[in-house]
Design a protein around this motif. Structure first.
Motif, PDB file in Angstrom:
ATOM      1  N   SER A 159       0.842  -1.198   0.000  1.00  0.00           N
ATOM      2  CA  SER A 159       0.000   0.000   0.000  1.00  0.00           C
ATOM      3  C   SER A 159       0.878   1.250   0.000  1.00  0.00           C
ATOM      4  O   SER A 159       2.098   1.180   0.210  1.00  0.00           O
ATOM      5  CB  SER A 159      -0.940   0.020   1.212  1.00  0.00           C
ATOM      6  OG  SER A 159      -1.913   1.040   1.076  1.00  0.00           O
ATOM      7  N   HIS A 173       0.444   5.993   0.095  1.00  0.00           N
ATOM      8  CA  HIS A 173      -0.308   7.113   0.659  1.00  0.00           C
ATOM      9  C   HIS A 173      -1.563   7.457  -0.144  1.00  0.00           C
ATOM     10  O   HIS A 173      -1.686   7.121  -1.322  1.00  0.00           O
ATOM     11  CB  HIS A 173       0.594   8.351   0.763  1.00  0.00           C
ATOM     12  CG  HIS A 173       1.165   8.816  -0.548  1.00  0.00           C
ATOM     13  ND1 HIS A 173       0.444   9.538  -1.469  1.00  0.00           N
ATOM     14  CD2 HIS A 173       2.403   8.686  -1.077  1.00  0.00           C
ATOM     15  CE1 HIS A 173       1.200   9.832  -2.503  1.00  0.00           C
ATOM     16  NE2 HIS A 173       2.398   9.314  -2.299  1.00  0.00           N
ATOM     17  N   PRO A 197      -2.381   9.223  -4.420  1.00  0.00           N
ATOM     18  CA  PRO A 197      -1.055   8.798  -4.880  1.00  0.00           C
ATOM     19  C   PRO A 197      -0.644   9.458  -6.192  1.00  0.00           C
ATOM     20  O   PRO A 197      -1.471   9.971  -6.946  1.00  0.00           O
ATOM     21  CB  PRO A 197      -1.232   7.293  -5.063  1.00  0.00           C
ATOM     22  CG  PRO A 197      -2.669   7.152  -5.455  1.00  0.00           C
ATOM     23  CD  PRO A 197      -3.399   8.183  -4.635  1.00  0.00           C
ATOM     24  N   GLN A 212       4.861   0.711  -6.180  1.00  0.00           N
ATOM     25  CA  GLN A 212       4.030  -0.413  -5.778  1.00  0.00           C
ATOM     26  C   GLN A 212       3.973  -1.478  -6.872  1.00  0.00           C
ATOM     27  O   GLN A 212       4.102  -2.679  -6.601  1.00  0.00           O
ATOM     28  CB  GLN A 212       2.613   0.060  -5.470  1.00  0.00           C
ATOM     29  CG  GLN A 212       2.494   0.884  -4.194  1.00  0.00           C
ATOM     30  CD  GLN A 212       1.096   1.426  -4.011  1.00  0.00           C
ATOM     31  OE1 GLN A 212       0.112   0.712  -4.154  1.00  0.00           O
ATOM     32  NE2 GLN A 212       0.998   2.704  -3.689  1.00  0.00           N
ATOM     33  N   ASN A 245      -4.981   0.403  -2.262  1.00  0.00           N
ATOM     34  CA  ASN A 245      -4.892   1.804  -1.876  1.00  0.00           C
ATOM     35  C   ASN A 245      -6.282   2.342  -1.552  1.00  0.00           C
ATOM     36  O   ASN A 245      -7.288   1.796  -2.015  1.00  0.00           O
ATOM     37  CB  ASN A 245      -4.293   2.657  -3.004  1.00  0.00           C
ATOM     38  CG  ASN A 245      -2.806   2.419  -3.187  1.00  0.00           C
ATOM     39  OD1 ASN A 245      -2.115   2.018  -2.260  1.00  0.00           O
ATOM     40  ND2 ASN A 245      -2.322   2.678  -4.383  1.00  0.00           N
ATOM     41  N   GLU A 246      -6.321   3.422  -0.788  1.00  0.00           N
ATOM     42  CA  GLU A 246      -7.612   4.059  -0.545  1.00  0.00           C
ATOM     43  C   GLU A 246      -8.080   4.822  -1.779  1.00  0.00           C
ATOM     44  O   GLU A 246      -9.263   4.788  -2.123  1.00  0.00           O
ATOM     45  CB  GLU A 246      -7.537   5.020   0.643  1.00  0.00           C
ATOM     46  CG  GLU A 246      -8.872   5.716   0.904  1.00  0.00           C
ATOM     47  CD  GLU A 246      -8.930   6.453   2.222  1.00  0.00           C
ATOM     48  OE1 GLU A 246      -9.612   7.486   2.280  1.00  0.00           O
ATOM     49  OE2 GLU A 246      -8.292   5.995   3.197  1.00  0.00           O
ATOM     50  N   SER A 260       5.198   6.609   2.237  1.00  0.00           N
ATOM     51  CA  SER A 260       4.278   7.191   3.216  1.00  0.00           C
ATOM     52  C   SER A 260       5.018   7.465   4.516  1.00  0.00           C
ATOM     53  O   SER A 260       5.398   6.531   5.223  1.00  0.00           O
ATOM     54  CB  SER A 260       3.101   6.244   3.471  1.00  0.00           C
ATOM     55  OG  SER A 260       2.117   6.863   4.269  1.00  0.00           O
ATOM     56  N   ILE A 275      -1.899   6.037   4.792  1.00  0.00           N
ATOM     57  CA  ILE A 275      -2.462   5.031   3.888  1.00  0.00           C
ATOM     58  C   ILE A 275      -3.980   4.949   4.042  1.00  0.00           C
ATOM     59  O   ILE A 275      -4.640   4.168   3.351  1.00  0.00           O
ATOM     60  CB  ILE A 275      -1.822   3.644   4.081  1.00  0.00           C
ATOM     61  CG1 ILE A 275      -2.198   3.018   5.418  1.00  0.00           C
ATOM     62  CG2 ILE A 275      -0.311   3.715   3.932  1.00  0.00           C
ATOM     63  CD1 ILE A 275      -1.733   1.566   5.563  1.00  0.00           C
TER      64      ILE A 275
END
Length: 323
Positions: free
Chosen positions: A19, A21, A24, A32, A50-51, A89, A95
């Motif tokens: 994961s 930040h 991104p 990643q 990822n969020e 991050s 994250i």
């Protein structure tokens, strides 16, 4: 800790979660993706979550669609990883909701290059001399003695390129150029990569740039400028939140300023993303740190909950304490 600790931990585990930040960019996404490639070549099970989705500028990156979003993860089918690798991050909270997927017994490897990194991992590989995490990924391949493939070279070159402003920022070193020269040997379309990362904008995104720049304000002494993005602006022009990548550079380009700020109303009501850029000698990381964020001396960010006008006042007040 050293890179050898990272190698040892990777070798010792089987299932990995990767994961990075929120909001991104190509360093986080490219790193990643290339790390996932490395792990798969080592016969590991890998999932990238990822969020936030990758920005449109990253759509050309090989295998970018393999990045999963937290909102799409079905918890009942989710298998806990043996190890979580967090890249680019400085603080674990950056994250976002992906933190909920990492149980307390999961080993965390923290790979980063930010001066504000809090060493939150069980294993912390933080290289403050690296221009980007992409640069660190190049070194990781070397340590594992695994030769790069062309797609992997594209990912690393893109990661380095975005964090160095296409090799223009002061974080660009002789090592950065040596690595770039190795990557270019893989017949990279460097002009095309630059165009994708820095130039191409959709029609709605270009209209959004105009709307955002129309909010430009300057402090009385002329040393600070700031711009705003609101949800209403996004809706009016039909653009997306991630279309704002690199917008802050237009504010930073104003002659005579020392600090530029970009305030963005996030999707979640009351949540303001703040991007900061400082000219040489002005450490905006100190400002971001006051609000739980971080980054580098010339470039940092944070997320603040509150009324937009109050958030603006708080951030500007913090800036004038350092300049």
């Amino acid at each position: 800790m050293r890179i050898t600790d990272v190698l040892r931990t990777i070798r010792a585990n089987k299932r990995f979660l990767i994961s990075g930040h929120i909001d991104p960019e190509a360093d986080a996404v490219g790193s990643q993706l290339v790390l996932a490639n490395l792990l798969k070549r080592l016969k590991k099970d890998v999932l990238i979550v990822n969020e936030d989705s990758p920005p449109g500028s990253c759509n050309f990156l090989p295998n970018v669609k393999s990045v999963k979003l937290f909102k799409d993860i079905k918890r009942k089918n989710f298998k806990q990883p043996d190890c979580a690798i967090v890249v680019d991050s400085p603080v674990l909270s950056r994250i976002g909701k992906v933190r909920d997927l990492i149980s307390d017994d999961v080993t965390i490897i923290n790979i980063d290059h930010h001066i504000s990194n809090e060493r939150y991992g069980d294993i912390n590989w933080v290289d403050l001399k690296a221009s980007s995490v992409g640069e660190m990924m190049f070194e990781l391949f070397k340590k594992f003695r695994i030769s790069l493939k062309r797609d992997e070279a594209i990912l690393i070159y893109s990661a380095i390129s975005i964090d160095t402003g296409s090799f223009r920022y002061s974080n660009t070193t002789a090592r950065t150029h040596r690595i770039a020269s190795e990557l270019i040997k893989y017949r990279l379309d460097t002009d095309g990569i630059f165009e994708q990362l820095f130039e191409l904008k959709s029609y709605p995104a270009t209209r959004l740039l105009g709307a955002t720049l129309s909010t430009l304000k300057k402090s009385k002494d002329g040393r600070v400028v700031w711009i705003w993005l609101t949800r209403k602006m996004l809706k009016r022009v039909g653009a997306k939140f991630d279309d704002t990548e690199n917008f802050i550079n237009f504010a930073k380009a104003v002659k005579g300023i020392k600090v530029a700020v970009f305030f963005k109303e996030a999707d979640e009501k009351g949540r303001i993303q703040v991007s900061l850029r400082g000219k040489r000698g002005y450490n905006v990381n100190k400002v971001a740190a006051k609000f739980g964020g971080g980054g580098h001396a010339p470039a940092a960010g944070c997320v603040i909950k509150g009324n937009p006008k109050e958030v603006e006042k708080k951030v500007l007040r913090a800036i004038f304490q350092i300049i």
